[in-house]
Write an enzyme that holds these catalytic residues in place. Sequence first.
Site, mmCIF file in Angstrom:
data_model
loop_
_atom_site.group_PDB
_atom_site.id
_atom_site.type_symbol
_atom_site.label_atom_id
_atom_site.label_comp_id
_atom_site.label_asym_id
_atom_site.label_seq_id
_atom_site.Cartn_x
_atom_site.Cartn_y
_atom_site.Cartn_z
ATOM 1 N N HIS A 503 1.751 -28.419 21.847
ATOM 2 C CA HIS A 503 0.859 -27.445 21.232
ATOM 3 C C HIS A 503 1.451 -26.810 19.998
ATOM 4 O O HIS A 503 0.749 -26.446 19.063
ATOM 5 C CB HIS A 503 0.420 -26.415 22.267
ATOM 6 C CG HIS A 503 -0.838 -26.841 22.936
ATOM 7 N ND1 HIS A 503 -1.769 -26.001 23.437
ATOM 8 C CD2 HIS A 503 -1.321 -28.091 23.141
ATOM 9 C CE1 HIS A 503 -2.786 -26.688 23.917
ATOM 10 N NE2 HIS A 503 -2.519 -27.956 23.772
ATOM 11 N N ARG A 610 -10.102 -24.515 21.415
ATOM 12 C CA ARG A 610 -9.168 -24.405 22.548
ATOM 13 C C ARG A 610 -9.129 -22.945 22.981
ATOM 14 O O ARG A 610 -8.376 -22.143 22.443
ATOM 15 C CB ARG A 610 -7.770 -24.863 22.133
ATOM 16 C CG ARG A 610 -7.634 -26.357 21.897
ATOM 17 C CD ARG A 610 -6.179 -26.710 21.590
ATOM 18 N NE ARG A 610 -5.916 -28.128 21.685
ATOM 19 C CZ ARG A 610 -5.874 -28.966 20.644
ATOM 20 N NH1 ARG A 610 -6.084 -28.518 19.421
ATOM 21 N NH2 ARG A 610 -5.601 -30.242 20.830
ATOM 22 N N ARG A 646 -14.346 -25.553 24.597
ATOM 23 C CA ARG A 646 -13.747 -26.110 25.812
ATOM 24 C C ARG A 646 -13.408 -24.982 26.770
ATOM 25 O O ARG A 646 -12.853 -23.958 26.361
ATOM 26 C CB ARG A 646 -12.482 -26.902 25.455
ATOM 27 C CG ARG A 646 -11.853 -27.541 26.680
ATOM 28 C CD ARG A 646 -10.709 -28.438 26.307
ATOM 29 N NE ARG A 646 -9.552 -27.685 25.871
ATOM 30 C CZ ARG A 646 -8.432 -28.240 25.430
ATOM 31 N NH1 ARG A 646 -8.344 -29.564 25.342
ATOM 32 N NH2 ARG A 646 -7.408 -27.517 25.070
ATOM 33 N N GLU A 740 -9.457 -37.580 28.981
ATOM 34 C CA GLU A 740 -8.021 -37.476 28.725
ATOM 35 C C GLU A 740 -7.192 -37.927 29.922
ATOM 36 O O GLU A 740 -5.984 -37.822 29.942
ATOM 37 C CB GLU A 740 -7.643 -36.047 28.298
ATOM 38 C CG GLU A 740 -8.217 -34.963 29.153
ATOM 39 C CD GLU A 740 -7.984 -33.566 28.593
ATOM 40 O OE1 GLU A 740 -7.211 -33.409 27.640
ATOM 41 O OE2 GLU A 740 -8.571 -32.626 29.144
ATOM 42 N N ASN A 763 -4.234 -36.886 23.159
ATOM 43 C CA ASN A 763 -2.886 -36.372 23.459
ATOM 44 C C ASN A 763 -2.571 -36.583 24.935
ATOM 45 O O ASN A 763 -1.540 -37.133 25.308
ATOM 46 C CB ASN A 763 -2.797 -34.875 23.140
ATOM 47 C CG ASN A 763 -3.196 -34.564 21.724
ATOM 48 O OD1 ASN A 763 -3.138 -35.435 20.871
ATOM 49 N ND2 ASN A 763 -3.606 -33.334 21.467
ATOM 50 N N ASP A 764 -3.494 -36.110 25.770
ATOM 51 C CA ASP A 764 -3.250 -36.282 27.200
ATOM 52 C C ASP A 764 -3.516 -37.705 27.650
ATOM 53 O O ASP A 764 -2.822 -38.224 28.525
ATOM 54 C CB ASP A 764 -4.105 -35.294 28.008
ATOM 55 C CG ASP A 764 -3.442 -33.925 28.050
ATOM 56 O OD1 ASP A 764 -2.227 -33.884 28.294
ATOM 57 O OD2 ASP A 764 -4.133 -32.922 27.819
ATOM 58 N N ARG A 774 4.161 -35.539 27.044
ATOM 59 C CA ARG A 774 3.869 -35.303 25.625
ATOM 60 C C ARG A 774 4.865 -34.345 24.974
ATOM 61 O O ARG A 774 4.911 -34.231 23.759
ATOM 62 C CB ARG A 774 2.425 -34.794 25.454
ATOM 63 C CG ARG A 774 2.168 -33.461 26.102
ATOM 64 C CD ARG A 774 0.686 -33.148 26.192
ATOM 65 N NE ARG A 774 0.193 -32.451 25.014
ATOM 66 C CZ ARG A 774 -1.067 -32.051 24.867
ATOM 67 N NH1 ARG A 774 -1.966 -32.313 25.806
ATOM 68 N NH2 ARG A 774 -1.456 -31.405 23.799
ATOM 69 N N CYS A 811 -10.992 -35.775 19.884
ATOM 70 C CA CYS A 811 -10.477 -34.478 19.447
ATOM 71 C C CYS A 811 -8.961 -34.402 19.624
ATOM 72 O O CYS A 811 -8.346 -33.394 19.322
ATOM 73 C CB CYS A 811 -11.160 -33.339 20.191
ATOM 74 S SG CYS A 811 -10.907 -33.415 21.973
#
Length: 881
Positions: A503, A610, A646, A740, A763-764, A774, A811
């Site tokens: 992040h 987010r 989200r 994800e 990402n996930d 990650r 995303c």
Amino acid sequence: MERIQESRLMSPDNATEGRIVLIAPLSGPVVPLASVPDPVFSEGLFGDGIAVDPLVGRLVSPCDGTVMHLARTGHAVTLQTAEGAQVLVHIGIDTVELNGKGFTPKVEQGAQVRRGDLLIEFDLDVVACNAPSLVSVIAVANSDAFEVVERAGYASHAEAGETPLLVLRAREGAVAATSVAEVVTNEVRRSVTLTHAGGLHARPAARAREAVRGIDARVEVRYGERKAAIESVVGLLGLGAGEGATIELVGLGHEAQKAVDAVANELLREAPGEGGEAPARQLSPAPVVAPVASAAGAGVAAQQAPRSAPGTLIGVCAAPGVAVGKLVRWDDAELEPSELASGPSSAESRLLDKAVASVDGELDASVRAASQRGAIGEAGIFQMHRVLLEDPTLIDAARDLISLGKSAGFAWRASIREQIAVLGKVDDPLLAERAADLRDLEKRVLRALANANGTGNAMGAAQRELPEEAVLAADEFTPSDLASLDRKRVTALVMARGGATSHAAIIARQAGIPALVALGDALHKIEEGTQVVVDAGAGSLAFAPSPQDVERARAEKQRLAGVREANRRTSHEAAATRDGHAVEVAANIATLEDARTAVENGADSVGLLRTELMFIHRQAAPTVDEHREGYQAIAEALGGRTAIIRTLDVGADKEVDYLTLPPEPNPALGLRGIRLAQVRPDLLDDQLRGLLAVEPMGAVRILLPMVTDVGELVRLRERIDTFAREAGRTGRIEVGVMIEVPSAALLADQLARHADFLSIGTNDLTQYTLAMDRCQPDLAAQADGLHPAVLRLVSIAVEGANKHGKWVGVCGALAGDPLAVPLLIGLGVTELSVDPVSVPSIKARVRKLDYSQCRERAFEVLALESAQAVRAASRAHWPLD
Ligand code: PEP
Ligand code: MG
């Protein structure tokens, strides 16, 4: 509460009918605990008990038992009875500060004592003149296992060794502590003359310590007046025993001979190639080679494994760009722990244990990484830090202070600094190096404590005046650190650890600040104020640039600024490929300010808000109204553009101040995303109610994170519909699903039946597909979203959605990677949600593509065998600017 009966005074045993009688360890008036002038004791934080205002400087044992802990400074002792009760007797208030002055212990730690035995003598006048109070506490350290059932009358006079003060009883169901090992008195002595160059320095000391592991004996090393336990490398260094010095080894216990011989052999052994200590704090002379820079979402071209030139560190790009500036070590800022603990000593002690364990884990990883690179000297240094970290001298001193109500951070810092002062007194340059090691450990543990209680940013950059063009260096920035940065002055972020999709990296990209992660511990050795050149795209940090390097970097920075400016001029127009295929370029945001930046940069919409980052600093969960107000403000700032909001995605790498989740062995596979609702449904309910109150209804869409299968989606859809009805809303709100988790990608056709759209969180998805954390720096280069396995899942997800006529966006950070853009479009993705500042360049990239070519090539790359191969193919077809 009964008062103690005189008859019990006569009882010859500690225990009567399962009760433990503690007699007065000191002579003087009895004082209630509540009247002790120290809140740690008076508020019972240390445990239940009683106090005596001593009139005589002799402390005797209140019971039969074992000396569990004797403070180095001789002002306190803890005994353990055969039943397991742990009894602390603490002479005076704040007497640890006297550093032993006026106290003469008469027993050793581990000794078996009888009730009435003399334990400590102290000089009443010295203590009275130098400490705030003489009032001494007798407290039950494990009050959770033993309760006080009777106590002496207050204001009565206690006679040391005679007057019963407290009667204890084991609490029902409580497990008594195991009794400490029996101490034996077999003693062996042996003299050793040190022949090592440098004498008893850190490495021989550490080896000697290792030599007695598992042997049933204690060894003490004496040199002149000084002595130190073999377990304490810090203590051994403090002896100042140089080459040629003769020391005495004293062994105690069953295997004393074996232990003394093992130590002597180790100290007499000449280690191969060891001529004293390696300088500990220099940069490794060998260049530090970090993993191949990858573009895991960072918009960077894949490279051949770059070898670092001298004066350069290689890391992984987290946000592209070039920067020139002065290195500012924000985590070197004085970490100021508060002096007093905010909770009981036991909790504070646990915090310290946790922080020490986490630092030990970091050091272990550094040792392994350095060994793998063949940097043996560097590995040895970190190994030495691990040895120092578990040094009983440091830990015991910290615990002493914690038992007096000090915070873990304060105690750790004081304990380290005391040892640094000891080493400072020994005239030896090598010991000065060890002091630097201790300072390093001081900071590491304080940092770990700060991170654990969420005050990391309170100690960091936010409070510092930054110079212009600051290249901010840290072990790893957390999202909350970055939230409070003065972004105008920060020209780049560089981290020893971290991953390109962490992040912190995402925030750096959103802020348009070039960032490098995974530079390794060598980063910490670059001097504050050094001029550095960051070429994030190339993954490099040059810490000794020539004037030409600086000039070139400034020129490149300017060129990139020119390209950015050109892209910005067309960023407000919709993007389509040359052959007319429209692609929506949206923005990922976390705040209202981001929303404004998104609009300024020409984002067509918000593809991901987010919300967990929006409320990260709060101490309490947001209310329904606060949710509504936050989203409403964003919807208005977007001026008619839609926002995909989200629901809270807390857990794993995303922590929020207001929610302390129970520790999980594997948080990335735990209560993340919508799974949190299993334990805290209220949090999700409040958020959904807030979301459904935003006007107009069409301004927002809901996105659900970490969905695994259709059952979860259906349940949540029903919940949303119920809340919508309750709120009197008539129109249907769109609900999308994050893809994800591999299961969600594989089942996309089922999900798409019920969802309005899918949004792929690469990402996930990369993390879970490749089983690569990650945030794990060693894997940062390999955890690449362009891996064919991840791309195949993207393709399956799009195919599944298309069966039901639903659209698919991306995303995750891959959407903002110029090499990924043509492939994602080719696979059928119609929306790319990227950092607001990347919108213009991604739109520009789209406009240069040919959709039919993208489709053709995208399916071809699915057959490739590695992310590198995919990157190479993409670059060959669609070269970067
Ligand atoms: C993702 O996983 O790709 C994503 C967009 O979600 P986050 O990075 O917030 O976990
Ligand atoms: Mg995610």
